[in-house]
Design an enzyme around this catalytic site. Structure first.
Site, short mmCIF file in Angstrom:
data_model
loop_
_atom_site.label_atom_id
_atom_site.label_comp_id
_atom_site.label_asym_id
_atom_site.label_seq_id
_atom_site.Cartn_x
_atom_site.Cartn_y
_atom_site.Cartn_z
N LYS A 75 49.07 -14.27 -40.18
CA LYS A 75 48.65 -13.04 -39.52
C LYS A 75 48.27 -11.98 -40.55
O LYS A 75 48.96 -11.80 -41.55
CB LYS A 75 49.78 -12.54 -38.62
CG LYS A 75 49.46 -11.31 -37.80
CD LYS A 75 50.63 -10.95 -36.88
CE LYS A 75 50.36 -9.71 -36.05
NZ LYS A 75 51.48 -9.43 -35.12
N SER A 144 50.31 -8.76 -30.54
CA SER A 144 49.31 -8.50 -31.55
C SER A 144 48.95 -9.72 -32.39
O SER A 144 47.99 -9.69 -33.17
CB SER A 144 49.82 -7.39 -32.48
OG SER A 144 51.03 -7.78 -33.13
N SER A 168 54.99 -9.32 -29.62
CA SER A 168 53.76 -9.79 -30.26
C SER A 168 53.75 -11.24 -30.70
O SER A 168 52.71 -11.74 -31.13
CB SER A 168 53.43 -8.90 -31.46
OG SER A 168 53.11 -7.60 -31.03
#
Length: 423
Positions: A75, A144, A168
């Site tokens: 990420k 996210s 997330s």
């Protein structure tokens, strides 16, 4: 593509160790899949030659470590020394960190290949980015950790890192029909991850098998791998609808009720657990807003015009205005909540709860509602979401299992028992 891209991380590691698969072939299949499915927009940075160079080095070294050359998506709020880390923000466009985050360094040390950087929402917060749902591009993949969830679900990577401050990791994994795991707070190092909230931020793992979770735990904790026990006795399960139950879709409510009945019929002790009194979603939001407003001081003060209105005006500005006493009240309430949950886990092995409100919402303007995750992030408890069928729009639904703090391995064992009975 030879089909290696569809292997779970654990299956791939076993074949890599046996010598029936090379790291280069595996990485090449993942890269080919990512290219063929570029419309999913899971990656913000992908350099095929760099990934293949790492894979060839793993092959030459005899595929060492527990990961053996397994590729991992990272990420884009997690530092990588040889790839940009841009935090989903124009403020950090082209940013090259000096060093790897701890989780990346440990992944490399365990023999993993860093495949590339996956899309994140702006600073792992609320402003969406370009990734679409791999099963229906008109829907969000969640956030996210949008790119990691989409990449894993779409067979572009066997495993990806997410982070969770609210929901997330668990929510996008549930939306995309894969496994998401948030460990007990503090079990995984956060060094080198863009700090949003020091009392909430947690590194998570998105994958396609519970065995992959145990594999990544071994790599990230530098401990011998403890495999998931798939023959445990039936667990004691507390069915916790949480205070947000009325917000769950009819599909989600029916799924959870059906799952509770099925597990009870299979031999588990299943009892309802009343939600712990208190507005813990409000407490989580206060901590989130207060800490984020200060941790993003540089971005707010120096580059405020490049921060999205959704982040600047809806979180950071109110967070700065929140009285310190209100923040402390939330911190103290969270501590009391955790102590109460410790008592609850004296009666239950795991709690059963929704993973999300429902299927992934249509549209890309939002990544969905985190209310079924934020409460457990505040609790510092380990959580795992398991795929559990589909809703009326044909998109995945999940069930969430919550364990006692620092009893992550027991949670995974119980999850394996539940998983075997979900079909």
């Amino acid at each position: 593509m030879s089909g290696a891209e569809r292997l779970t991380a654990s299956e791939a590691a076993a074949r890599l160790e046996a010598g029936t698969l090379s790291a280069e072939a595996l990485v090449r299949d993942c890269l080919d899949r990512a290219e063929a499915r570029a419309t999913v927009k899971a990656w913000v940075w992908l350099d095929p030659e760099l990934a293949l160079t790492q894979a060839r080095a793993a092959d030459r070294a005899g595929r060492p470590g527990v990961l053996k050359g397994v590729p991992v998506g990272v990420k884009d709020v997690i530092d990588t020394y040889d790839m940009p880390t841009q935090h989903g923000s124009p403020i950090y466009r082209g940013n090259r960190p000096f060093a790897d985050a701890a989780c990346v360094a440990l992944t490399r040390a365990a023999g993993g290949v860093i495949l590339g950087k996956t899309v994140t929402t702006e600073f792992a917060n609320r402003h969406p980015r370009e990734t679409v749902h791999p099963l229906n591009p008109a829907h969000t993949p969640g956030g996210s950790s949008s790119g990691s969830a989409a990449a894993v679900a779409d067979f572009q990577a066997p495993v990806g890192f997410g982070t969770q401050t609210g929901g997330s990791t668990i929510r996008p994994a549930a939306f995309c029909g894969v496994i998401g795991y948030k460990p007990s707070f503090g079990e995984f190092s956060r060094v080198g991850i863009k700090m949003q909230c020091h009392n909430l931020d947690t590194l998570g793992v998105i994958c396609r098998s519970l065995d992959d979770v145990s594999l990544m735990r071994a790599a990230l904790q530098v401990q011998p791998r403890r495999r998931v026990d798939r023959s445990p006795s039936a667990p004691r399960i507390g069915f916790c609808r949480t205070p947000a139950w009325d917000d769950a879709s009819a599909d989600t409510q029916a799924l959870l009720e059906r799952t509770a009945s099925r597990l009870a019929a299979a031999g588990a002790v299943v009892k309802d657990v009343a939600p712990v009194p208190g507005d813990f979603l409000d407490h989580q939001h206060r901590i989130f807003a207060f800490e984020a407003a200060r941790n993003y001081a540089y971005e707010y003060e120096v580059h405020g015009d490049k921060v999205s209105p959704a982040l600047r005006d809806e979180l950071l500005k109110p967070g700065r205005e929140l009285p310190f006493a209100a923040y402390i009240e939330a911190i103290e309430a969270a501590e009391a909540f955790r102590a109460r949950l410790d008592d609850v886990f004296g009666e239950f092995d795991v709690l059963l709860a929704p993973s999300a409100i429902g299927e992934a919402p249509e549209g890309l303007d939002s990544t969905g509602d985190a209310r079924f995750n934020a409460i457990w992030t505040l609790a510092w408890t380990p959580c795992v979401t398991l795929p559990a069928g589909a809703g009326r729009k044909g998109l995945p639904l999940g069930v969430q299992l919550v364990g006692a703090r620092f009893r992550d391995e027991a949670l995974l064992d119980a999850a394996a028992w539940v998983e075997a009975r979900l079909g």
